[in-house]
Design an enzyme around this catalytic site. Structure first.
Site, PDB file in Angstrom:
ATOM      1  CG  HIS A  66      -0.608   1.964   5.520  1.00 20.29           C
ATOM      2  ND1 HIS A  66      -0.627   1.171   4.417  1.00 20.29           N
ATOM      3  CD2 HIS A  66       0.888   2.190   5.500  1.00 20.29           C
ATOM      4  CE1 HIS A  66       0.389   0.726   3.984  1.00 20.29           C
ATOM      5  NE2 HIS A  66       1.479   1.249   4.457  1.00 20.29           N
ATOM      6  CB  SER A  77       1.379  -0.929   6.952  1.00 22.07           C
ATOM      7  OG  SER A  77       2.822  -1.010   6.273  1.00 22.07           O
TER       8      SER A  77
END
EC number: 3.4.21.105
Length: 288
Positions: free
Chosen positions: A238, A177
């Site tokens: 993220h 991610s």
């Protein structure tokens, strides 16, 4: 002189005409590869001249290498741990004993700050990351090359683990991610560099927004809904990956319309990224 043509002359003319028409039809025929290259040029280059030049000259040599290779490695390792564990579900298996996973109690093993990107927690996590990684990463690599795209990706991976070690100190970390969000943010950075119409910018980023919202929401839910005995998997990567992609994207991606203010943006973006990285490293060295 007679205007009559001999049969052999007529046959020769007819043959040349058919050959010419065949050549023209071959030139007019558009292949899937040409359609793909034109779509990439339309979305990643600045003006019609550059787009036409790229579409005419690009021959996929060298081909995109970084994104396909790292994607295959991530899929292969996921399959390996599934076979080793003997099961697969939407959020597992989580190989907490792997030498690749980032663990807060093993942060002295510095390679974990990068290698965690090869491990995924479940098939949902894997599919989300691989689809976006391919859809965004390969066009970026076709335009900017393997080295620049790899730098953006790995800068997001490093920022994701260092950010997690600062803001979510008890969390484990797996998945691509950080790198995927770096590619997404670099795509937006690329548009900012070439696109002055922010209405178009908003339209072209709708898919990125939809993916980001769904993925971050799932990551936050998974982080706080897991049982106490489970290893908590962080979601900070993220956000840190997106920040890294935006800053490093502005630094390393090709700017086809260099202007004076772009040089100031380059230095500011580089300073922000390096400042955050140095702070996180000092935090890990001095705090623990």
């Amino acid at each position: 002189m007679s205007n009559k043509r001999t049969p052999s002359f007529r046959l020769a003319v007819d043959g040349q005409s058919k050959e010419t028409l065949a050549c023209l039809s071959r030139k007019d025929r558009t292949t899937f590869f040409q359609v793909m290259v034109r779509a990439v040029a339309r979305n990643f280059l600045t003006d019609d001249v550059e787009r036409q030049y790229y579409a005419d000259r690009y021959n996929c040599c060298p081909p995109p290498i970084f994104v396909p290779v790292i994607t295959l490695i991530e899929i292969a390792l996921f399959a390996y741990y599934c076979v080793e564990n003997g099961n697969i579900n939407h959020n597992g298996p989580l190989p907490v004993e792997s030498v690749l996973i980032y663990r807060p109690d093993k942060r002295v093993e510095f390679w974990r700050f990068l290698c965690y990107t090869f491990i995924h927690a479940g098939w949902v996590h894997l599919i989300f990351n691989m689809v976006v990684q391919i859809a965004v990463g390969i066009p970026l690599e076709m335009i900017h090359g393997c080295l620049r795209t790899g730098m953006v990706y790995m800068s997001g991976v490093l920022a994701g683990s260092l950010g997690t070690s600062v803001f979510d100190m008890e969390a484990y970390l797996v998945g691509a991610s950080g790198g995927v969000y770096a590619l997404l943010a670099a795509h937006l950075a690329n548009i900012v560099l070439i696109e002055k119409n922010f209405i178009k910018l908003d339209q072209r980023s709708q898919i990125d927004k939809s993916y980001s919202s769904a993925d971050v929401g799932f990551a936050i839910w998974d982080r706080y809904s897991s049982e106490v005995n489970d290893a908590p998997v962080g979601y900070t990567a993220h956000l840190m990956g997106a920040l890294a992609g935006l800053t490093i994207g502005l630094v390393v991606l090709k700017n086809f319309e260099q202007k004076l203010h772009d040089q100031y943006i380059w230095w500011i973006a580089l300073a922000v990224y390096l400042g955050c990285i140095v702070f996180a490293i000092c935090w890990n060295v001095l705090y623990y």
